[in-house]
Each structure stands twice: as structure tokens, then as C-alpha cells.
Design a protein around this motif. Structure first.
Motif, PDB file in Angstrom:
ATOM      1  N   PHE A   1      -3.797  10.811  -7.344  1.00 32.10           N
ATOM      2  CA  PHE A   1      -2.348  10.773  -7.218  1.00 32.10           C
ATOM      3  C   PHE A   1      -1.762  12.033  -7.839  1.00 32.10           C
ATOM      4  O   PHE A   1      -2.058  12.356  -8.992  1.00 32.10           O
ATOM      5  CB  PHE A   1      -1.819   9.530  -7.946  1.00 32.10           C
TER       6      PHE A   1
ATOM      7  N   LEU B   1       1.950  14.713  -7.900  1.00 32.36           N
ATOM      8  CA  LEU B   1       3.303  15.009  -7.435  1.00 32.36           C
ATOM      9  C   LEU B   1       3.289  16.453  -6.943  1.00 32.36           C
ATOM     10  O   LEU B   1       2.825  17.352  -7.658  1.00 32.36           O
ATOM     11  CB  LEU B   1       4.309  14.847  -8.578  1.00 32.36           C
TER      12      LEU B   1
ATOM     13  N   ARG C   1       7.284  15.130  -4.809  1.00 36.01           N
ATOM     14  CA  ARG C   1       6.902  14.121  -3.819  1.00 36.01           C
ATOM     15  C   ARG C   1       5.466  13.663  -4.099  1.00 36.01           C
ATOM     16  O   ARG C   1       4.566  14.481  -4.236  1.00 36.01           O
ATOM     17  CB  ARG C   1       7.008  14.740  -2.423  1.00 36.01           C
ATOM     18  N   PRO C   2       5.247  12.353  -4.207  1.00 35.91           N
ATOM     19  CA  PRO C   2       3.893  11.892  -4.537  1.00 35.91           C
ATOM     20  C   PRO C   2       2.930  12.055  -3.354  1.00 35.91           C
ATOM     21  O   PRO C   2       3.313  11.839  -2.203  1.00 35.91           O
ATOM     22  CB  PRO C   2       4.073  10.400  -4.828  1.00 35.91           C
ATOM     23  N   MET C   3       1.726  12.441  -3.677  1.00 36.04           N
ATOM     24  CA  MET C   3       0.672  12.609  -2.677  1.00 36.04           C
ATOM     25  C   MET C   3      -0.591  11.943  -3.201  1.00 36.04           C
ATOM     26  O   MET C   3      -0.826  11.907  -4.402  1.00 36.04           O
ATOM     27  CB  MET C   3       0.301  14.096  -2.520  1.00 36.04           C
TER      28      MET C   3
END
Lengths: 342, 342
Positions: B221, B223, B228-230
Motif C-alpha cells: 500500500f 500513497l 492517492r492510495p495505490m
């Protein structure tokens, strides 16, 4: 004397869930969330559900994509003064103590057998790891499931003197049932152990085992001497479903991004961020423990269930923060009376 | 010229599944499994389903416990001459080749770019690992999903010259739909990658992403610079969902023992043993690839899909062995004609 109520208690909670899921909604009751006060938190939920379920609405979401993810400890049931799974582990050490006379002089077991909190705390993470190893590993998955089921049926919370399973939040039971009645698929995404939850969550929350995501330990497939296959629980942890592990586990287990997520601590922040980042309408919720009388009050400085960064994020981004004291008419099922006496 | 049919193809297969699941069963057709010849294999299936779904029968199983687990490669779709996921990986190396001029001189990539099977085979497991790392990691889960979707829509099988997704077994599509119409929950439990399957299995098999169990790699995980989280795919493998990994993954992901399991190789034996060991009625099935004309014929000595110990176990224990040549009237949807031409 052990007071033994939980089979009945499970049934009572289970019937309540069934009632909410089934007949009550078939008759379109005025209020699907009767334990929620009529405040902004409740309206934010019902507004969201109306938007995503109204065909033709810009925010409409097909039923298959209505994935709702709920943290468990502190979100669906209480988590103080220690995570209930840890209470299980301590009780299990006591139950196993007879077979292990050496534990009388050996930490961290001695501390548990003597209820010596200071000595237990002094054993730190190493002590915790040893406790989990002897209580959560070295047995088959079936034997572990039986141990959990037995504990859930008999153990009582030290403060409330009620079965742990009766310390679930009535408003959240209603919310789960309300979502399912509106075509949502409800999942648990918990830092707690997946095999600690599965034996009881279906009856209590109406969530089947295949919709339970959590921390997990490795298992090993073996054939016993009679050629019967077993899965043996090993002491090796596979995932910690907490913090950034939650979106990773949502991806691994569910493979679809939730449109609704509910948590109560900083350990849920990544899950809320991940849920929020999807396209389309999203609901993000936090349970804020503000009720020292009916439950507990804790947030930014708490050792368990610390709610600090996630509270700031919720404020900054307009997520729903449920003020337990103000927003919940009732905390536990049959609040304030004997659970078994309903 | 790339022939581009698969969006339409997905739709055709999807409609077939919807038809089988929905309207056809509402009218109680004479035969829910029309692509199965009227042989013992078919009867063993319909007898089992009748027994577990008849209330009052000694073998009755409540719907929530009707868990069916299917291997994918060689059980629901073809797996020769290489697992289709590997074909995807090779095609992906070719697609990424332009950005990697160094691959022209670097194994195992050079071998793939030059279609040099001998040189590729010589790179062995190390080569395979490098191929998987560059094609299955170092990107977000979303980017990977797009790559799979694009490939599924365009790539064609070298022998059949059909989209890979049209090389699913029509009798198994019917079986999946038949089971669901009888209250079963159908799961894939595959040695293939979970994220390779999820983008297309819902449309093709009617199995939603949350019911797909498979091998999986770690994700992280993060940002991105915009906050934006990825979830970034890493090269580290988390589980191999094959052999003894299958019951472990069934326990991890589903948490309930299946009452029906279907495989085609020794890699499925532990899953079948685990399923068989539960109490009550059980169905265990193996697809035996016996049709060199319409598909492939292989078993005990095969490099891919080796079926040896599991075939012995099936014989010894009376499990259903589907003889593809004798038991299946039709192999693929719209058998023998262009998939897109249906």
C-alpha cells in the motif's frame, strides 16, 4: 460456577439479525435503524444507501459491487480493556495450565496464571508471541475452532459481566442488516484472527465465514496416521490485517474495492483511504468511543484503538464520525439488562 | 492484424451463463447439462445434487454450506500447450520489449522475443521467475488488471486460433450454472494467479472476484505523490495455491470445507482429499483429458496437468472421473466453429 448462557445468547442475537434482515424489512418499517438517534450520522448512512440503490441515480451502484467492509474490534464489538482475542488467549493459557506444570515458574505463563499484569506487561512482545504460539498453534484448525466456540459460550467480560458475544453494538447489527437488505455484501476486515472470528460471526453478525478477512497464521496440510487430512496451525504469522495490510487484504480476499468502510482507529485509516479513492459514491465511517458510562471513552492517546490520524482525516474529508454517546440510543443488545434475560 | 473479438466473445459466454442460470431453470428444462452425454459421470453429478438439496433427505445440506471448489487450468478451461497465464506473460514481454532494448541480448527475454523455445527452457526456474517479476510486478493492481483485460480481448491460442477465453469447457459452464441454480456457491481454487483470473472470470464463469482463490503475490500500500492510495504489485510470491496449498487456501479464503471439488491433476489431490474428509455427502470429480482430436490427451506423464496419483486415488475411492472424449458431447462453447460467429 461458570454461568453458561451463550448458546442461548447466540440464538437471541441471531434471531434479532434474522428478524432485521427478513420480516421487518419485508414490511417496510419506518425505521431500519431504531438504535440510532436521528442525527447527522444516521442521515449520512440512509442518504448514501438511497443514492447508490436508486436505479437511474447518477450514484447508482449495481448490487454485485455494493461491498461493505467493517473493522471488528471497536467497530462491531467492544475492544476494552484488552482485545477479546487476547482475553481468549489468557483464558486458554489458564485452561492449558494443568497440562503444563512448568508454566507455574515460567514467564509469560506464570504472570497469566497469577493474574500479575505488571509481570505480564514486562514480558513485552516476546511474551505475547509465546502466548499466541501456545494458544493459537500446534493444533488442527478444527481443534482451534472448538476451543473458540467453547470460550465464546462460557467466558464473561470482566467489567460488564456479560458474555463477550453480547458486547456487540446493536446499532451496527442494525446497520449490517440494513445494508444487506439493500443488496450489499457485508465483509469483516479485522486485525483480529480470521480463525478466531469465523466460529461465531455468522450467527452474531449474519456474516458467513467466506466474508471474514483478518490476520492469519500459516497452516500445514498433513495426513494423520489413519490417512485423514488435517490442517495444522503453525506459529508463523502470514498477514497482519491492520493498517496498510487492510487494503492489501481487501485486494487479496475480496478483489473488489468496497464502496463503504467503517472503522474506529488509526489501524483502519488505510482501508478508509483505499475505499475513498474509488470512483463514484463512497461512504466512510468511524465509530468514536465517547461514552464512558455505557461503554468506554478513548481516542487520541489510547493504547488500544488509538484514533488520532484517522480522526483528523475524517474531519478534513467530511467522513462520518459516529459519536457513540450522542448518536447511539442503545449500545449493546438488550442494553443494561442480562443478555440472556431478553 | 490482430483479430479483436473478445469483448463480444465475453458477452456471448456471459449471456450463455446468464441463460443457464436464469430463465432456462425457471422453466425446469429436461436437461440442465445438455453438453454431457448420458453416462455415469453425469448421473453421479445429478444424483449428488438431488441428494444434498432434498429437504428431509439424510444427505441434505443447507444452502450456505453448499460450497463447490473448482480448479481452473485444465478443469474449467484448457491448459495446453502452456498454462494460459504463461502465454500472457510471454506476450507481455513482447509488448514491453520496445521499452527494454536491453532484452534483445538478455535471457530469458531474448528467447521469448525470438520465439526460441529451447533457449527459453534452458533458463529454467530462474528464467521463469524473472519473466514473472517483469510481467506481474512493479505496477499497480489496477494497471495489471488493465493489462490482463487487454490481453484477454486480443490474444489467440496458437493451436485453436481462438481467443483463450473461448477455450473454456462448455460442460463445466453448464455444471457451474446448474450448481448455482441449486443453491451452491461456486469458487475457483486455482494454482493460477488470483489477479490474472479476476478481471474476466465473472463474465465468463459467473464467479465473482471474491470467490476466486489462487496463487498470489504480495502488494504494498502506497500513497502516490498526489496522496492517492495505490496497491503496488511486488515480485514476492505469497502463496502457491497448488497441491497442499489448496486446502490451506480453502481454509484461509473460504473458511468452510467444500462439499464438491473438481480438479484434473495431481495438484488437485490434496483439495479432493480435504473435501472428501468432511462429514456427510461429498462429490469429488476429475476431468481426464482423453480427447486428442477435440482437445488434448494427457495424464500420467504430462509435464503440464500431470494426472497420476490423483487418478489412482479416484479409482480406489470411487470418485467421478470424467472421460472428456466419452462423457462430453461438446468441449468448447460453439464447438468447432468460430467463437465470435455464434
Amino acid at each position: 460456577m461458570i454461568r453458561f448462557v451463550s448458546r442461548r445468547m447466540l440464538l437471541v442475537v441471531g434471531l434479532a439479525v434474522a428478524f432485521l434482515t427478513g420480516s421487518a424489512f419485508a414490511q417496510q418499517p419506518a425505521d431500519p435503524l431504531p438504535s440510532w438517534n436521528d442525527s447527522a450520522a444516521k442521515t449520512s448512512i440512509t442518504d448514501f444507501v438511497a443514492r447508490v440503490t436508486t436505479e437511474g441515480s447518477a450514484d447508482f451502484v449495481p448490487s454485485a459491487e455494493r461491498i461493505a467492509a467493517f473493522d471488528n474490534d471497536g467497530t462491531l464489538w467492544a475492544e476494552q480493556p484488552v482485545y477479546f482475542q487476547l482475553a481468549f488467549a489468557f483464558d486458554r493459557v489458564k485452561a492449558l495450565g494443568e497440562e503444563h506444570p512448568e508454566w507455574k515458574t515460567q514467564q509469560p505463563f506464570k504472570a497469566i496464571l497469577e493474574n500479575d499484569k505488571a509481570a505480564l506487561a514486562a514480558t513485552g512482545e516476546k511474551g505475547l508471541h509465546e502466548i499466541m504460539a501456545v494458544t493459537h498453534a500446534g493444533m488442527s484448525t478444527e481443534a482451534f475452532s472448538r476451543a473458540v466456540t467453547g470460550w465464546i459460550a462460557t467466558a464473561r467480560h470482566p467489567h460488564f459481566n456479560r458474555p463477550y458475544v453480547s458486547l456487540v453494538y446493536q446499532p451496527m447489527l442494525e446497520l449490517l442488516a440494513y445494508l444487506r437488505a439493500n443488496g450489499f455484501k457485508t465483509f469483516i476486515v479485522s486485525g483480529g484472527g480470521i480463525e478466531f472470528m469465523r466460529p461465531w460471526v455468522e450467527q452474531v453478525y449474519g456474516i458467513p465465514p467466506e466474508q471474514v478477512v483478518g490476520s492469519s497464521g500459516a497452516t500445514k496440510f498433513e495426513l494423520d496416521p489413519d490417512g485423514r487430512p488435517m490442517l495444522m496451525k503453525e506459529a508463523r504469522i502470514e498477514f497482519i490485517d491492520d493498517g496498510p495490510g487492510k487494503p492489501a487484504d481487501i485486494n487479496r480476499f475480496i478483489g473488489r474495492r468496497p464502496i463503504l468502510a467503517f472503522g474506529n482507529s488509526d489501524g483502519d485509516l488505510a482501508m478508509l483511504q483505499w475505499t475513498a479513492a474509488g470512483r463514484g459514491a463512497r461512504f466512510l465511517g468511524l465509530v468514536h468511543h465517547t461514552d464512558a458510562v455505557r461503554e468506554y471513552a478513548y481516542d487520541r492517546q489510547s493504547r488500544i484503538g488509538k484514533l488520532d490520524k484517522a480522526l483528523d482525516a475524517a474531519t478534513a474529508r467530511g467522513w462520518t464520525v459516529v459519536d457513540m454517546k450522542a448518536d447511539w440510543r442503545m449500545i449493546f443488545p438488550s442494553d443494561g439488562t442480562s443478555a440472556a434475560g431478553r
